[in-house]
Design an enzyme around this catalytic site. Structure first.
Site, mmCIF file in Angstrom:
data_model
loop_
_atom_site.group_PDB
_atom_site.id
_atom_site.type_symbol
_atom_site.label_atom_id
_atom_site.label_comp_id
_atom_site.label_asym_id
_atom_site.label_seq_id
_atom_site.Cartn_x
_atom_site.Cartn_y
_atom_site.Cartn_z
ATOM 1 N N SER A 128 0.837 -1.203 0.000
ATOM 2 C CA SER A 128 0.000 0.000 0.000
ATOM 3 C C SER A 128 0.870 1.249 0.000
ATOM 4 O O SER A 128 2.015 1.237 0.483
ATOM 5 C CB SER A 128 -0.890 0.006 1.242
ATOM 6 O OG SER A 128 -1.512 1.263 1.427
ATOM 7 N N TYR A 153 -3.201 -0.538 10.125
ATOM 8 C CA TYR A 153 -3.263 -1.110 8.776
ATOM 9 C C TYR A 153 -1.965 -0.845 8.036
ATOM 10 O O TYR A 153 -1.358 -1.754 7.448
ATOM 11 C CB TYR A 153 -4.441 -0.532 8.001
ATOM 12 C CG TYR A 153 -4.357 -0.786 6.517
ATOM 13 C CD1 TYR A 153 -4.656 -2.048 5.997
ATOM 14 C CD2 TYR A 153 -3.954 0.215 5.629
ATOM 15 C CE1 TYR A 153 -4.557 -2.298 4.628
ATOM 16 C CE2 TYR A 153 -3.863 -0.027 4.273
ATOM 17 C CZ TYR A 153 -4.158 -1.275 3.772
ATOM 18 O OH TYR A 153 -4.052 -1.523 2.431
ATOM 19 N N LYS A 157 1.333 -3.390 6.598
ATOM 20 C CA LYS A 157 1.910 -3.423 5.249
ATOM 21 C C LYS A 157 3.426 -3.243 5.297
ATOM 22 O O LYS A 157 4.170 -3.924 4.574
ATOM 23 C CB LYS A 157 1.268 -2.356 4.369
ATOM 24 C CG LYS A 157 -0.196 -2.621 4.068
ATOM 25 C CD LYS A 157 -0.409 -3.972 3.401
ATOM 26 C CE LYS A 157 -1.855 -4.232 3.049
ATOM 27 N NZ LYS A 157 -2.056 -5.553 2.395
#
Length: 205
Positions: A128, A153, A157
């Site tokens: 991402s 989140y 990643k």
């Protein structure tokens, strides 16, 4: 004629996953899909078949279940893995970080463990743009350094990329690619597959 390569696509019924599956099939690859249907619907399998005239083999499993994942590798002659499966909402990750760390990291480790056991050497990881944090300059390029993530989140990643980098470095055979994209938008030209909106839309264009 040589046998076509088999690609295992985790999260293959999701938004980006389903479009990738279509492209793979249309370029001559065999596709196996693993998806727990948390962010997708099984009906997408029908839509993929309508577009490509091919129905990919599908396993409804959770990647946290290593035994179930191992069974897939035992049944299928996998050449490469494209790993999309993950929880994906920034705001939810802030409210429930342990859910994101458990799912996004353990599932990746399970995939890499299974790949090692069955000598699968290629993985593409759905990362991402969040790995760049809050950049000081634009446009963002691949040469920009990874920065502190602004959410759990994003941290998953960054950690996922590091896990793959370390696995590649220790293996000597494993090869990995990271896809650091921003918010994808749009749908297939057929209109049969696109983003699944559950509740309030969270992606911007």
């Amino acid at each position: 004629m040589s046998k076509s390569k088999t690609v295992l696509v985790t999260g293959g019924l999701g938004y980006i996953g389903s479009h990738t599956v279509v492209e793979l099939i249309e370029n001559g690859f065999e596709v196996v899909i693993v998806d727990n249907l948390v962010n997708s619907r099984v009906e997408i399998l029908d839509q993929i078949e309508k577009i490509t005239s091919v129905r990919p083999r599908f396993y409804k499993i959770d990647l946290l279940d290593f035994d179930e994942l191992t069974n897939v590798f035992q049944k299928e002659n996998v050449d490469s893995v494209i790993h999309f499966a993950a929880h994906l909402f920034v705001d939810e990750s802030v409210k429930n970080p342990l859910k994101y760390y458990r799912n996004n990291l353990v599932s990746l480790i399970n995939v890499l463990d299974a790949m090692e056991s069955f000598e699968v050497e290629n993985i593409i990881f759905s990362s991402s743009c969040t790995v760049y944090g809050n950049p000081n300059s634009f446009p963002v390029t691949e040469q920009m350094p990874i920065s502190k993530a602004s959410s759990p989140y994003g941290t998953t990643k960054i950690m996922g990329e590091k896990i793959i980098e370390d696995a590649v470095a220790s293996s000597g055979k494993l090869k990995g690619i990271m896809l650091r994209y921003f918010n994808p938008v749009g749908a297939h030209s057929s209109g049969l597959i696109g983003e699944l909106i559950n509740g309030k839309p969270k992606h911007l264009f």
